[in-house]
Design a protein around this motif. Sequence first.
Motif, mmCIF file in Angstrom:
data_model
loop_
_atom_site.group_PDB
_atom_site.id
_atom_site.type_symbol
_atom_site.label_atom_id
_atom_site.label_comp_id
_atom_site.label_asym_id
_atom_site.label_seq_id
_atom_site.Cartn_x
_atom_site.Cartn_y
_atom_site.Cartn_z
ATOM 1 N N LYS A 61 0.953 72.104 -1.896
ATOM 2 C CA LYS A 61 -0.124 72.668 -2.722
ATOM 3 C C LYS A 61 0.365 72.962 -4.136
ATOM 4 C CE LYS A 61 -1.363 76.955 -2.279
ATOM 5 N NZ LYS A 61 -1.898 78.219 -1.773
ATOM 6 N N SER A 233 -7.066 70.413 3.514
ATOM 7 C CA SER A 233 -5.781 71.103 3.554
ATOM 8 C C SER A 233 -5.438 71.544 4.970
ATOM 9 C CB SER A 233 -5.814 72.320 2.625
ATOM 10 O OG SER A 233 -6.509 73.396 3.242
ATOM 11 N N ARG A 306 -7.273 73.804 -2.673
ATOM 12 C CA ARG A 306 -5.850 73.966 -2.958
ATOM 13 C C ARG A 306 -5.461 75.440 -2.955
ATOM 14 N NH1 ARG A 306 -3.242 76.076 -6.862
ATOM 15 N NH2 ARG A 306 -1.087 75.506 -7.333
#
Length: 320
Positions: A61, A233, A306
Motif C-alpha cells: 500500500k 485490497s 489504499r
Amino acid sequence: MLQSQKDLRLNQIGLCGILRWMMAKGKEKKKQHFVPSSYLKAWTDPETPTGQTPYIWLFSKEGGEGRRKSPENTFTETDMYTIPMPDGSRNLYLEDVLSQLEKGIDKLRSEFIELRRPIPLDRRRKLMAFASALGARTPRFRAHRRAQWEKILRGGEKIMRRMADKTPEECRARALPVLPGHGPTLTLVQVREIAERPIHRLMPEIMKTEVPVFMSMQHTVLCAPEGSEFITSDAPLTRFDPEARKRPLLWQGVGLGYPTVEVVLPLGPQKALLLHHNPAAGRGVKPLVYRDVSAEVVDELNRRTRAYADEHVVVARNFF
C-alpha cells in the motif's frame, strides 16, 4: 491358508486407507482465505500469457514494485477460522459457512453485474451477506477488535484481583447495577473468548445486525470509464462518512446509522458496489442502479481502498 493371507492383506490395505483418509481430513482446508480467491479472480491480468496460471498484481500500500501472484495463493492464513477441539479434531464450521457465501460470486458478476442487469432479491441478499462477512473476516478486523477486547479483559482481571480477598457481601456492595436497556452482561470467560477469537465470536452478530441495514440502503453499481480501473485490497470493504469530522469527538465513528455514511466494495476493475442511505426512495428494498462515473471518482475510491488496506492492494495490471 492362502485365503487367510489375502484377507490379512485386504485388512491392512483397508487400515492404511483409513489412516490416509484421517490424515487427509486433518489437513483439509488448512489454508484459508481471508479474501476469497473467487473474489480476487476478477483482477487477474488480462494479458496473462497463454499457458500460464492467471495472476493478479500485488503491491504494498506504500508503493514500490508489484509482484505477480495467483488468487489461490493470495491472502491466506493457516487455520484462520478453524476452532481446535478438545479431542484434537478441527471444527471447520465457520470456514464452511464462508465457503457457501463465496459460491456464485463469479456467476453474479458475469451474468448480472457486467451486463448491467437487475439482480434478483435473493442474490442481492447473499451479496450483502458476502460484503458484511468480508468486512469481519480479515486480519485487520481481528487485530482491531482483539485490541479492544483485550483492554476490557485486562480491566476485568484487575477488578477480579481487587475483589479476591473480599467477602460475597462486600463484592455485591461494590458491584455496579445493570442499567435497564443495556442488554445482557458478559462473564470474564466470555470476554476472554472474544479477545482470543474475535472473528469467530463477533462475525455472526455483526452480520445479523448489518445485513438488514445493507438491504435497506441504496445499492448503486459504479461503472468505471475506459482507461480507469478500480483496485481492491486485503481489507476490501471500506466505510467512509464525509461528515464524520464535523461531529463531536465521541460521535465521529463511521456507523451505518448516520445518513451520510458510504460503504464501498470493489467488484472488479470496472465495477464497484456503493451502499448509501437514500431517504427520498422511501423505505424497503430499493431498485439496484447502475451509474457511469468519471475517472476522478474512480481515483477517489481507489485512494480510500489504499488508505483502508492493511498491507497490500490488488491491481489487474502492473501499474499502481
